[in-house]
Design a protein around this motif. Structure first.
Motif, short mmCIF file in Angstrom:
data_model
loop_
_atom_site.label_atom_id
_atom_site.label_comp_id
_atom_site.label_asym_id
_atom_site.label_seq_id
_atom_site.Cartn_x
_atom_site.Cartn_y
_atom_site.Cartn_z
N TRP A 103 -13.64 43.99 45.53
CA TRP A 103 -14.49 45.15 45.78
C TRP A 103 -15.89 44.77 46.24
N ARG A 127 -2.32 33.54 59.83
CA ARG A 127 -2.50 34.84 59.19
C ARG A 127 -3.57 35.68 59.87
N ALA A 186 -15.79 44.05 49.99
CA ALA A 186 -15.51 45.31 50.67
C ALA A 186 -16.75 46.20 50.69
N VAL A 207 -10.58 46.01 55.02
CA VAL A 207 -9.25 46.47 54.59
C VAL A 207 -8.53 45.36 53.86
N ARG A 208 -8.64 44.16 54.36
CA ARG A 208 -7.99 43.02 53.71
C ARG A 208 -8.57 42.77 52.33
N TRP A 209 -9.90 42.83 52.22
CA TRP A 209 -10.54 42.62 50.92
C TRP A 209 -10.16 43.71 49.93
N LEU A 210 -10.04 44.95 50.41
CA LEU A 210 -9.62 46.04 49.52
C LEU A 210 -8.19 45.82 49.03
N ARG A 211 -7.31 45.35 49.92
CA ARG A 211 -5.93 45.06 49.50
C ARG A 211 -5.87 43.95 48.47
N LEU A 212 -6.76 42.97 48.58
CA LEU A 212 -6.80 41.86 47.63
C LEU A 212 -7.54 42.23 46.35
N GLY A 213 -8.22 43.37 46.35
CA GLY A 213 -8.96 43.80 45.16
C GLY A 213 -10.34 43.21 45.04
N TRP A 271 -11.61 45.21 59.75
CA TRP A 271 -10.35 44.52 59.46
C TRP A 271 -10.47 43.70 58.17
#
Length: 163
Positions: free
Chosen positions: A143, A81, A146, A135-141, A132
């Motif tokens: 905060w 991944r 991020a 962005v991944r942490w924001l997509r996973l929620g 990078w």
């Protein structure tokens, strides 16, 4: 009592000098102890001693569907991944190395610029990784992480501005 009267296992008193043994044990004491300590699941799975292929063949078909045969690792669904990130960091490392080599062979008036490019590569590569991951942490929620990444990037940008 002589060796002939003693029977198959020898005399009752081994100190009388006539000790003869006709019985030969195929398994050493250490192997016997290890065999006694094997679990029933190992025996069901046919995991006998290495030198006993007959025992393995005889027990090979006795494994039931609910038995645990192997305790190996479970498949990892996370493999691959971060391929892009790994390639990105390797390219940045090779680029920084090549710029450093070029810096050694170019004339003196251009060495400062090559050194600046190498420093930029060393600063941008980790900052790109943090971006990078942000962005991944924001997509996973997530905060909190991020926000920590944003703070780290703000410190780097502040350092560039103050320079």
């Amino acid at each position: 009592m002589t060796g002939a009267d003693a029977g198959a296992d020898g005399p009752a008193d081994p100190d009388d000098g006539s000790w003869t043994t006709t019985h030969r044990d195929e398994m050493s004491e250490i192997e016997a102890e290890a065999d006694a300590q094997r679990s029933d699941l190992d025996q069901l799975a046919g995991l006998g001693p290495k030198g006993d292929p007959d025992r393995r063949r005889a027990n090979a078909g006795t494994v039931r569907p609910g038995d645990i045969v192997s305790a190996g690792p479970a498949p990892n669904h996370r493999i691959g991944r971060q391929r892009f990130l790994v390639v990105y960091l390797r390219v940045a490392l090779v680029l920084a190395f090549l710029v450093g080599v070029v810096e050694l062979v170019i004339p003196d008036e251009h060495r400062d610029r090559a050194g600046m490019v190498m420093v930029i590569v060393f600063v941008v590569a980790p900052a790109g990784r943090v971006l990078w991951l942000m962005v991944r942490w924001l997509r996973l929620g997530d905060w909190r992480f991020a926000l920590i990444g944003l703070t780290l990037l703000a410190v780097v940008c502040t350092g560039l501005i103050v320079k």
